[in-house]
Structures are given as structure tokens and as C-alpha cells.
Scaffold this motif. Sequence first.
Motif, PDB file in Angstrom:
ATOM      1  N   GLY A 183      -7.361  -7.684   6.054  1.00 30.36           N
ATOM      2  CA  GLY A 183      -6.245  -6.730   6.185  1.00 30.36           C
ATOM      3  C   GLY A 183      -5.942  -6.024   4.873  1.00 30.36           C
ATOM      4  N   LEU A 184      -5.996  -6.787   3.782  1.00 33.96           N
ATOM      5  CA  LEU A 184      -5.739  -6.196   2.456  1.00 33.96           C
ATOM      6  C   LEU A 184      -6.854  -5.204   2.105  1.00 33.96           C
ATOM      7  N   ARG A 200      -5.502   3.436   5.521  1.00 26.26           N
ATOM      8  CA  ARG A 200      -4.039   3.452   5.539  1.00 26.26           C
ATOM      9  C   ARG A 200      -3.488   2.023   5.547  1.00 26.26           C
ATOM     10  N   ALA A 201      -2.217   1.911   5.144  1.00 27.10           N
ATOM     11  CA  ALA A 201      -1.605   0.591   4.924  1.00 27.10           C
ATOM     12  C   ALA A 201      -1.786  -0.365   6.112  1.00 27.10           C
ATOM     13  N   ARG A 202      -1.543   0.149   7.319  1.00 26.16           N
ATOM     14  CA  ARG A 202      -1.562  -0.760   8.467  1.00 26.16           C
ATOM     15  C   ARG A 202      -2.836  -0.630   9.297  1.00 26.16           C
ATOM     16  N   PHE A 238       0.804  -1.215   0.000  1.00 30.61           N
ATOM     17  CA  PHE A 238       0.000   0.000   0.000  1.00 30.61           C
ATOM     18  C   PHE A 238       0.844   1.275   0.000  1.00 30.61           C
ATOM     19  N   ALA A 239       2.159   1.089  -0.150  1.00 29.76           N
ATOM     20  CA  ALA A 239       3.006   2.268  -0.413  1.00 29.76           C
ATOM     21  C   ALA A 239       2.781   2.688  -1.862  1.00 29.76           C
ATOM     22  N   VAL A 240       2.392   1.737  -2.715  1.00 24.77           N
ATOM     23  CA  VAL A 240       2.228   2.046  -4.144  1.00 24.77           C
ATOM     24  C   VAL A 240       0.763   2.119  -4.593  1.00 24.77           C
ATOM     25  N   ILE A 241      -0.112   1.395  -3.917  1.00 25.48           N
ATOM     26  CA  ILE A 241      -1.535   1.492  -4.281  1.00 25.48           C
ATOM     27  C   ILE A 241      -2.353   1.809  -3.025  1.00 25.48           C
ATOM     28  N   GLY A 242      -3.642   2.038  -3.197  1.00 27.47           N
ATOM     29  CA  GLY A 242      -4.514   2.244  -2.036  1.00 27.47           C
ATOM     30  C   GLY A 242      -4.889   3.706  -1.844  1.00 27.47           C
TER      31      GLY A 242
END
Length: 195
Positions: free
Chosen positions: A158-159, A166-168, A64-68
Motif C-alpha cells: 500500500g505504501l 495516488r495516496a489511496r 502522501f499528502a506531503v510526499i509521493g
Amino acid sequence: MKKNWIQYSYLFTILFFVLGFFNIVFAWIGFFCLILPFVFVIKDNKKTWCQSYCPRSNLFNRLFAVIGNKRTAPKWLLNGKGKRIMLTYFAINFFMICLTTLMVFLDKRDPLEKVRFLMAFQLPWTMPNLLDIGAMPDWVVHLGFRVYSMMLTTTIIGLLVGYLYRARTWCAICPMGTLSSLALRKTDAKLKVFH
Ligand code: SF4
């Protein structure tokens, strides 16, 4: 050196799911993810697993640094309600896993050799069992399928929340994170008594 392999710990998550396609018994590896957070709490008196090693959070960070959408999650998800929902799901799932595995072990029921999402929804594929490692007791196979299903369910959730928010975001509701925080509080309280 330590930092180098930690960067790639997400590969363990991918490897876990791939190995299940070779033989479901490899899903027993998932028990490491259930046990190690507590081992680190006891050893380091902090959540070292969550802060450094966890392959799943590493996967979310990377992906999720690149998508999301990178949006803030809704309050109900972060303010404790989400935690309680996931913890309840985890407790029920864990209880059912133990109970059904015991039933299979005692020959009171057949093993369930299917992958399920959220315990109830059967996924539309059969695991190909690409690697024959010999005959395994039914309860060992049953437990492998159940652990694989639980890991898959929590990873999909989680995905999903990692993509939407946010990612986490998953870490805010992860049962292992919640339980290791509780274990940490207990360890802290004990240390205070002894000092
Ligand atoms: S909260 Fe759960 S997913 Fe997040 S780092 Fe800890 S164990 Fe991993």
C-alpha cells in the motif's frame, strides 16, 4: 468529537506495528481490521469503515499528502486485475495461516516465529519481544506472527503504490475493500428481495 479522533486513526496503524515489537500476541488486534469492514456493512448498509474509519487509508492520505508522485495508477492495477491478484494472494495467505495454525495447535509442526513478506521472504530481523506477558500457547504466538506478516506485507504494498501513484491506490486492490463491496452487494440484493 467523532471527527477529531477519525483524523488520527492512522495512529492505530503505527501503534499496531510498534506493539508487535513489544509482544507479537498484540498482532491479534489485526483481526479487528479483518472483521470491522463487514460489521459496518451489516450495520450501516454501506462501506462506513472504508469511508470514515480505516486507519490504513488514513495513514496513506496523511503521508502522501506531503510526499509521493500523485500520478494515476496504470489501468491493469485499477481495472480489476490488481484486485484479483491481491484477492488471490489474500485467499492463499489466509488459508495457509489457518492451516499452519491448526498444525501448530495439533502439535504437528513447530510455530514459525519469524516475520515474512509475501509469505516467502523472511525479514532480516527478530522481533525483540520487549514485553513479557507470560507463556502463551505456541499456536497463539504462531498466529500472531502470521497476522503481523500479512498486515506488514499489505501495508508495504500500500505504501509503495501510494507513493508511486495516488495516496489511496491501495484501496483499489485492497482485499478487505473488495470483499466488503461484495458483502454490500449481497446485503443490497437481500434487502431488495424483502421489499
Ligand atoms: S479499501 Fe482497504 S485500505 Fe482502503 S479504506 Fe477500505 S479497508 Fe481500508
